[in-house]
Each structure stands twice: as structure tokens, then as C-alpha cells.
Design an enzyme around this catalytic site. Structure first.
Site: not given
Lengths: 475, 249
Positions: B92, B156, B191
Site C-alpha cells: 500500500a 513521500y 501503475t
């Protein structure tokens, strides 16, 4: 009070996919339905006709408007929703077949109807009512459209389903953009049980053999398409290589799950893993211009025997369907004259006779198509349908830059059209470039044409929506 | 029960690398618990997986990794329903768009919660069980982004660095108990998360999944996916700070 936005149309060269027809036009690329409505109003104020254009994949003049206005909808390309339980997509008209399958295949769904290139848009696919290699089984693109919103030239937004507006629904699909702009479409896809198909190749020795294979297999195959070498003569006239593809059953392909990754479906960008395919068209251009197309076709036909021996094999959906995307910009091989496609649809009973006559006549006239593709079709319920219970043969002709040669090709196509129409055949406006206005009622029947003109008068009484095609046919 | 034979848990399995890992595990005959926040996508993927395989190999559990209190009971429920878990993949992750002059604690917090704390919650829940059983494998999908702090997405980077450091500590704690912890640092992968970025040379998610499972089989501590990113990131890590701050990478 808000200022009326200034609409700035850009002067561009707008051509059909085949590059042989088209011309200068004022182009606008709206991103919302409101902008489309504003563009209609602006066109009306200028007293100019507007053509609707999707991805520009129609070979001829269906999305060109010489000297007029063109609304290019390719920037209205948001895929608004995809339901992973039902496989129903909601999209704007500029969403392409590629956008749709990349989303759907990841969820185990594949568009019910796809063309030979994934570049076409949903709006264009519905307006031209395109078909695929499974037309005989699942019908045309319109049959997988659940609903659409049609913005009429007068600015009304009409939500159309088969039940709510049956006449408009069946006239706008296949109505080549004459009744309004589809601003939102609901498209059904189908469940697939693997990322791959089982593909078989069968060598067909002549046109009759090809038709026989289509008849023998259409009850059980999911997809059937035959490539024809139209240089074959006499006993080998109409020789070719048939491809049959079938869906796999659940559990049948042990590696089928991972091929649902969209990246594994895409057509490979390189030949033999190294040569970028974008560089191949100059070689093909050379084959066309030194007159070696016959040799290339013969080599491909011979290679078919090896492929037939090695089949069946498993192939991804993308690699099977999108042959036209294998060589990017392949149409440039016909530069500078471009290409046109002549695709007659012939009823089953007349199939062998008419297709044989069409091939022989084009060979005799010295215009041998460099590519022929044969498919099986079934009728559909749309007003301006091109479908018949029979066959179609798509023939690609390179157009000469010499006017006399170009004119003789146009005359040939018009003579071939006579043979087809006399046999009760039809034509398809995503491909056509040569049909005469006098032929228009003969393609669809006087009744259907009158009904279509009545729809046109109702929704677009000022004839704001026009294309080079609609003027050529006298719609 | 032999190695790699029990139930697998894939956290973040509705799309991208997590989905590709879950598919490869299901295809190899494993029972897979697929976890994700978006119910419609997750249940669609579970149904598709079972449909294509022609048997039930996947079970869907709707779960928000930021709901840390739900992790323990969900782990127990999965084991109760599908049998003992011996393999967990934490895939995730969120990467919201962040403008170069944006300092939004809401976005920052979400990344720390999902990418780092989510991994810690699942790592802890797995560690308690695996340590006791003296077997099991925990694979955490971090990122090359955790190797340096960069101008584009500070949190991030930080969340992945935190996750990465946690995974190393977990590995060091558990290896003496026979438990494997593998850190995956993917480079560019195609993705849905990276769809708008036009990454040059990105590999398919399925390829990334194949490399992740290979790293698992080779009992790697850390694996760059694909391997060339080890070289790229080694060079990037060697760039001194006074130079790095002047670059836009």
C-alpha cells in the site's frame, strides 16, 4: 455580467487518415460540453458549417470540412467511470479504444467491439458505428452503446437510450455526426477469462475457400478475419490467410491472469526487440514506390503456411486486434498521394460472384490494392447501417500524385460501387471516399434515407453540421 | 506445511504492484487475502482473479491501512478464515501531487500514515506471529525515493525512508528467529499511481512482481527493482549535499 468568451479557431490542414482528401479548416479543440455548445453558437453566428472530428481515423472525408470549421473532440478525453463489477464505462467522446481497453483489461474486461487500430475515439466509433473482427457474432459498436448524451446544434442536451429516444438513438449511431455531438457515452465491455486468446491461422487458396471457412467457423469462432493477397490471379484469386481467435474459458490459460496487466497487452514498440517500428515506414514506402507490393504480398502469403503449421498459439488481445498499430505511421508509405479504402459490403448469396468481379476488375484496371481484408457481418438495427448478412472486403489503394491516375482510381471505385449496389450491397462511411450522391439512397433504401433526412431536419434544421462527406453524398 | 505454502496477505492489492503480486501468488497456487481500501475495485479484482483461474484463490478484505486499530483483529480474522499466514506483502502506498512550493500537513500526514505507519502496523502484527512460529516472510515495498530527500516530494521521500529503516530493524530483530524480511525498492513502474508521470523506461507492474517474488525466493535483504536502480541510486547517494541541493532531481 460575464464577458462572452472569445473563441479562437486555428487554421489547420485537416485530412482523412488516408491523407488523400481534406483541406484547410478552422479547428477548435473543446474540453467540455459547454465549450462545444459555445462553438456551435459561434459557428452559427459566423454562418459557417461545422464538422465533428474524433481521432481522425476515418480514411476518407467523414471528418473533414474543406474551408469550414472542425470541432476536434480529441481533448475531451476523460474516462469518467469504469464499473469493475459490470464492465460499463462512462466516457467523453475523445476517449480512445486504447484508453478504454487499458482500463477495462486490468479488471478482466475487454471492449466488445474494437477496430484494427486502437487510436479511434468513442465518439467517432459510435458516430460511424464501427465494427471489428467479431461483427458476425456481436454486431457493431452501436450495439454496445448503452446510452449517450447528444448535444444538438441548437444547444439541447438529449439523453438517449434505446428506450427513451429510440429513433434518435438509432439514427445518431451510424449517423456520421450529422445530428449532434455525443458528449458522454456509456459503453459496455465483456468479461474475458484470460489476457490472451487462442489464435489459429488457416491458409485459404482462393476467395471461395475464404468464404467457405467463414461459413464453416462463424457458428463457433469468436473472431474471424482474413488477410487477402489481391495480387493472386486465376485459380489463386483471393488467396489469403484466415485468422480465427477464440476466448479462453475460466482456468484454461494458467498464465492468463498476469496478462491482464495492460502493459503486457500493448503492441511491442520494436521489431525483433531492437528496431523501433516507427522507422519501418520508409522501407514500406520504397516497396510501394518501386512497385514491389506484389512481392511483399507473396512473401507474406508464403509465410502464412509456416504460421498455419505452428498454430494454434496464444496471443494477447492487444496483439491480435490492433494489427494496424504494429507499424506506426504505416500510412505514410503511400505519400505523397495518400491512400483510400474501398470496402464493399455484399450479401451472402452474391458474395463470391461480386467479390471475384471486384478483384478482377481492379486488377484489369491496373489498380491492385496493396492490402485486402475480408470479414463476415450481420445486420444491425441502426438507420444508416452498412452491415449486411454477408461479407465485406476492405481494399486499400495507394493514390497516385498524378491527377490522371488519381481520377482513374476514383472512376474505378465508382464502377466497382455499381457492381456492389446492383447486388444489394452497402458502403461504410468511415472508409468511403468516392461514392456518388446518386448512390446514397441505393446504399440504404429510399425509406431509410427519407427517415434520416427527417431526423436531420428535426435536430439540425439549419444544417450547421456538415462534412465533406455529407456534401458529397447530398445528405 | 512446507515453506511458501500457507496463506499470503497482500496489503494494497486492488491495483498496481500489489495487484500484480497478488495475481502471481494466486497463479502459483497460493491462497491470497487481498486487502485494499476501495471496495468496488478490490472486490472486482478478487472476482476477476477467481474467474480467470477457474477456482477460488483470492479473498477480499476491505481495509484502510491508516486504521491501525483494525490491523490486529483483521490479521486474526484472516488466519481464522484462511489458515495460518506465512507471507505478508505490504504494497500500500500513496503519492499525492505536491507543488514545489506546497507544504500541506494534511497530505504529509496521509503519506506518513499509509506508507510508513501502515507498514509498521502490519510488520508488527506479522512479527508477533512469525517470531513465535519461527517462520514467515514479510516483504515491504518501499521505493528508491527513500534513498535521498528531494525537492519534489519531501514527505513521500521521508515516509519511504522511515519505512525502509523500520524494515531493516525488523529484519535484524527477526532473522535470528528464522523469519525473513525483504525490502523492495522499486524504480519506475507503470501503475495507476505513476500514470500521469510519463516515466521513461518504466517496467510493467507484472515484471516488478516477478522480480519481487524472485527477491523473496533468494531471501534478499534489500532488492532494487529492476536491479539497475542499485547502480543509479548508489551514484545519487554519493552526490554531496552541497551539489545535490542545486539539482532538480
Amino acid at each position: 455580467m460575464t464577458d462572452t468568451p472569445v473563441i479562437s479557431w486555428r487554421d489547420e490542414d485537416v485530412r482523412g487518415f488516408g491523407m488523400a482528401v481534406g483541406g484547410r479548416a478552422q479547428v477548435l479543440r473543446p474540453t467540455t460540453a459547454e465549450q462545444v455548445a459555445a462553438a456551435f453558437a459561434d459557428a452559427r453566428a459566423r454562418g459557417k458549417a461545422v464538422a465533428l472530428r474524433g481521432a481522425g481515423c476515418s480514411y476518407g472525408d467523414a471528418a473533414t470540412n474543406n474551408g469550414g470549421l472542425v470541432l476536434d473532440l480529441s481533448h475531451m478525453n476523460r474516462l469518467l467511470d469504469f464499473d469493475p463489477a459490470t464492465g460499463v464505462a462512462v466516457c467523453e467522446p475523445g476517449v480512445t479504444v486504447r484508453d478504454l481497453w487499458r482500463r477495462s483489461v486490468a479488471h478482466g474486461f475487454w471492449p466488445r467491439v474494437v477496430s484494427g487500430t486502437m487510436a479511434v475515439s468513442m465518439g467517432g466509433a459510435a458516430a460511424m458505428n464501427i465494427h471489428g473482427k467479431n461483427n458476425f457474432a456481436l454486431g457493431s459498436f452501436g450495439e454496445c452503446v448503452r446510452s449517450f448524451d447528444l448535444l444538438t446544434p441548437r444547444g439541447e442536451l438529449v439523453h438517449c437510450t434505446r428506450a427513451s429516444a429510440p429513433d434518435l438513438f438509432h439514427a445518431a449511431i451510424g449517423g456520421f455526426g450529422m445530428l449532434g455531438c455525443m458528449t458522454r457515452l456509456e459503453i459496455e465491455t465483456k468479461r474475458v477469462h484470460s489476457g490472451r486468446l487462442r489464435v489459429s491461422a488457416i491458409v485459404a487458396k482462393d476467395i471461395e475457400h475464404n468464404l467457405q471457412i467463414l461459413e464453416d467457423m462463424r457458428g463457433e469462432a469468436d473472431y474471424l478475419v482474413s488477410w487477402l493477397d489481391l495480387h493472386g490471379k486465376g485459380a489463386e484469386l483471393g488467396r489469403g490467410l484466415m485468422h480465427r481467435a477464440d476466448q479462453l474459458r475460466p482456468g484454461e490459460d494458467p498464465d492468463g491472469l498476469r496478462f491482464l496487466d495492460p502493459t503486457l497487452q500493448d503492441v511491442p514498440p520494436n521489431l525483433f526487440g531492437v528496431v523501433p517500428k516507427g522507422w519501418l515506414w520508409p522501407g514500406m514506402w520504397a516497396a510501394v514506390h518501386v512497385g514491389q507490393v506484389g512481392l511483399v504480398n507473396w512473401l507474406k502469403f508464403r509465410a502464412g503456411f509456416t504460421e498455419a503449421r505452428n498454430s494454434p498459439y496464444l496471443q494477447t488481445h492487444g496483439a491480435f486486434h490492433f494489427l494496424l498499430d504494429y507499424v506506426p505511421r504505416w500510412q505514410w508509405m503511400t505519400k505523397p498521394g495518400g491512400l483510400i479504402q474501398f470496402q464493399p459490403f455484399v450479401p451472402k448469396a452474391e458474395g463470391a460472384r461480386v467479390l471475384r468481379a471486384v478483384i478482377e476488375k481492379s486488377q484489369a484496371a491496373g489498380h491492385v490494392p496493396y492490402l485486402g481484408v475480408l470479414k463476415r457481418h450481420r445486420p444491425d438495427p441502426f438507420l444508416m447501417t452498412h452491415a449486411v448478412d454477408g461479407y465485406s472486403l476492405a481494399m486499400d489503394f495507394a493514390v497516385s500524385a498524378r491527377k490522371s491516375r488519381r481520377d482513374s482510381l476514383w472512376r474505378l471505385c465508382q464502377e466497382l460501387a455499381e457492381i456492389v449496389l446492383a447486388a444489394g450491397g452497402r458502403f461504410y462511411y468511415a472508409k468511403d471516399a468516392t461514392l456518388l450522391a446518386s448512390s446514397f439512397p441505393r446504399v440504404h433504401g429510399e425509406g431509410a434515407v427519407a427517415a434520416f433526412r427527417a431526423q436531420k431536419a428535426k435536430w439540425d434544421p439549419d444544417r450547421l453540421l456538415q462534412t465533406d462527406l455529407s456534401r458529397r453524398l447530398g445528405v | 506445511m512446507g515453506p511458501n505454502a500457507g496463506t499470503c496477505v497482500v496489503v494494497g492489492a486492488s491495483s498496481g504492484i500489489g495487484l500484480a503480486v497478488a495475481r502471481r501468488l494466486a497463479q502459483s497456487g497460493r491462497k491470497v487475502a487481498m486487502l485494499a481500501r476501495r471496495e468496488r475495485e478490490l472486490m472486482g479484482q478478487v472476482a476477476t482473479t477467481n474467474d480467470v483461474l477457474g477456482l477460488q484463490a483470492a479473498w477480499g478484505y476491505v481495509h484502510d491501512v491508516a486504521d491501525f486499530a483494525a490491523v490486529e483483529p483483521l490479521f486474526a480474522r484472516i488466519e481464522q478464515e484462511l489458515g495460518p499466514v506465512d507471507e505478508v506483502h505490504f504494497v500500500a502506498g500513496v503519492m499525492p501531487d505536491v507543488a514545489i512550493d506546497e507544504f500541506d500537513l494534511g497530505k504529509d500526514r496521509q503519506q506518513v500514515e499509509v506508507n510508513m505507519l501502515g507498514c509498521i502496523a502490519w510488520g508488527n502484527a506479522a512479527a508477533r506471529r512469525f517470531r513465535e512460529r519461527k517462520r514467515g516472510c514479510f516483504v515491504g515495498v518501499s521505493s528508491v525515493a527513500g534513498d535521498r530527500g528531494r525537492v519534489g516530494r519531501p514527505v513521500y521521500n521521508a515516509s519511504k525512508a522511515g519505512m525502509d529503516c523500520y524494515l531493516e530493524a525488523l529484519r535484524n530483530r527477526l532473522w535470528r528467529h528464522g523469519v525473513q524480511v525483504t525490502t523492495i525498492r522499486p524504480g519506475f513502474v507503470e501503475t495507476p499511481m505513476t500514470a500521469g508521470l510519463r516515466l521513461k523506461g518504466a517496467i510493467p507492474a507484472d515484471k516488478a512482481a516477478a522480480l519481487i517474488l524472485r527477491a523473496r525466493d533468494r531471501r534478499k535483504a534489500v532488492a532494487y527493482v529492476p536491479g539497475k536502480w542499485w547502480l543509479i541510486m548508489t551514484v545519487i547517494k554519493l552526490i554531496p549535499s552541497f551539489l545535490f541541493r542545486r539539482l532538480s532531481i
